[in-house]
Design an enzyme around this catalytic site. Sequence first.
Site, PDB file in Angstrom:
ATOM      1  CG  HIS A  33     -11.775-111.254  12.179  1.00 25.64           C
ATOM      2  ND1 HIS A  33     -13.107-111.326  12.470  1.00 25.64           N
ATOM      3  CD2 HIS A  33     -11.677-110.589  11.004  1.00 25.64           C
ATOM      4  CE1 HIS A  33     -13.804-110.742  11.495  1.00 25.64           C
ATOM      5  NE2 HIS A  33     -12.951-110.288  10.607  1.00 25.64           N
ATOM      6  N   GLY A 122     -19.084 -97.923   5.375  1.00 29.36           N
ATOM      7  CA  GLY A 122     -19.116 -99.264   4.796  1.00 29.36           C
ATOM      8  C   GLY A 122     -17.821 -99.673   4.125  1.00 29.36           C
ATOM      9  CG  LEU A 125     -11.343 -97.024   5.704  1.00 29.99           C
ATOM     10  CD1 LEU A 125     -11.127 -95.858   4.735  1.00 29.99           C
ATOM     11  CD2 LEU A 125     -10.006 -97.741   5.960  1.00 29.99           C
ATOM     12  CB  SER A 126     -13.166 -97.515  12.265  1.00 29.91           C
ATOM     13  OG  SER A 126     -12.638 -98.792  12.350  1.00 29.91           O
ATOM     14  CB  SER A 128     -19.738 -97.433  13.341  1.00 29.05           C
ATOM     15  OG  SER A 128     -18.878 -98.519  13.193  1.00 29.05           O
ATOM     16  CD  GLU A 160     -19.458 -99.909  16.759  1.00 34.03           C
ATOM     17  OE1 GLU A 160     -19.783-100.785  15.933  1.00 34.03           O
ATOM     18  OE2 GLU A 160     -18.487 -99.147  16.587  1.00 34.03           O
ATOM     19  CG  ASP A 172     -12.516-100.992  14.598  1.00 26.52           C
ATOM     20  OD1 ASP A 172     -11.428-101.554  14.387  1.00 26.52           O
ATOM     21  OD2 ASP A 172     -13.588-101.387  14.114  1.00 26.52           O
ATOM     22  CE1 TYR A 221     -15.601-108.328  13.279  1.00 22.69           C
ATOM     23  CE2 TYR A 221     -17.175-108.659  15.052  1.00 22.69           C
ATOM     24  CZ  TYR A 221     -15.927-108.251  14.619  1.00 22.69           C
ATOM     25  OH  TYR A 221     -15.015-107.789  15.529  1.00 22.69           O
TER      26      TYR A 221
HETATM   27  C1  GLA Z   1     -13.932-104.782  12.679  1.00 23.91           C
HETATM   28  C2  GLA Z   1     -14.209-104.781  14.176  1.00 23.91           C
HETATM   29  C3  GLA Z   1     -12.910-104.895  14.962  1.00 23.91           C
HETATM   30  C4  GLA Z   1     -12.057-106.049  14.471  1.00 23.91           C
HETATM   31  C5  GLA Z   1     -11.958-106.046  12.951  1.00 23.91           C
HETATM   32  C6  GLA Z   1     -11.284-107.273  12.420  1.00 23.91           C
HETATM   33  O1  GLA Z   1     -13.232-103.641  12.320  1.00 23.91           O
HETATM   34  O2  GLA Z   1     -14.878-103.604  14.552  1.00 23.91           O
HETATM   35  O3  GLA Z   1     -13.178-104.991  16.326  1.00 23.91           O
HETATM   36  O4  GLA Z   1     -12.561-107.261  14.950  1.00 23.91           O
HETATM   37  O5  GLA Z   1     -13.222-105.946  12.323  1.00 23.91           O
HETATM   38  O6  GLA Z   1      -9.955-107.290  12.783  1.00 23.91           O
END
Ligand code: GLA
Length: 385
Positions: A33, A122, A125-126, A128, A160, A172, A221
Amino acid sequence: MKDVVKEKFSQHFSQAPEIVAYAPGRVNLIGEHTDYNNGFVFPCAIQFGTYIAARKRTDKTINVYAGNINDQHMTWSLDQPLEASDDAVWSNYCKGICKELLESGHELVGMDLFIIGNLPSGAGLSSSASLCVAFALVCNTLNQLGLDAIQMAQVAQKSENDFVGCNCGIMDQIASAAGIAGKALLLDCESLSYRPVGIPDDLDVLIIDSCVKRELTGSEYNDRRADCERAAGLLGLPSLRQADISHLDALEKSGDELAYMRARHVITENERTQSAAKALESSDAAQLSALMNESHQSMKNDFQITIPEIDFLVESVAQHLNNDGGVRMTGGGFGGCVVALTPKAKSQAIMQAVAEAYAKEYGKECKQYLVGASAGAHILESTLP
Ligand code: GLA
């Protein structure tokens, strides 16, 4: 996966694709974050991601199938206003890319595409970002737009932010677009410059998925982000990147308890992230261990984004690590995964012990992945001239 995506493309479109593109997911070692606060993050790309087989069309139609959703088919025209779909949320990530590229003045042709991925969705692990970066790479390649990795990541993030409605930072997308095999990237989210740092050969990167699903478009978030922006505002600063420990007093006195706690996390996390990169570079496992532990406690107590399952996994791994590596929650929070840097000689024993402890405590399984830092998005195959 590459052969599967090619074959599926040929089945649906009765001809071979011109290109197969790939973009990985990521795991963040430390720096959570902090990206949307213009701070430091330390992710690496992993060897799971999104594969897209694609071919140009002669009209302006986008024709796309999603292999992970029973070959769901979506189609839209680049000549018409692009609107988000409620039934095929995955397609919004792709539409958002088209919209961003068109709005910034690029010309796009129509395309046939088949998409398939092997990232758990979900899990934090990114999946999206990996979809967005892979789609941006396809657009970039078939239309010869000449975008570099950072520019593709920026388009992916905008999709996004502006189209899907998730206020995520840039970590990400840059990890996915610019990842380097064997390295984690110490990324400065203000300048978008990064320093690749080698992961020592004797350490494994272990990801443990609590299998508690998280939804990033969920309000927490965006709430955290709003808390941070409020904290910066109270300090009269453009972002928390400009804040240091000395600013915390003023925030405490402001009476905005949440702004104070969130800022304390971000300010200390930026310090820890830079120190962790140095610790990894000098193979200082004890220091890495302390920093990752502090990061976890800060996410738990100040940022309040961990859940009991995640805290349990972190404690279980820590018990077996004995400060020979580090462990912490990774990603946005409220479920998802834990990341650990474990000595190779201990990894298997840790995985077994943690799986047993988790099953006993929660009556459900966790999923574990030993990953390596991997290369970022690239074209796997092309018949283009
Ligand atoms: C998600 C968001 C990122 C980052 C993390 C937290 O993965 O997509 O941009 O903010 O949360 O570090």
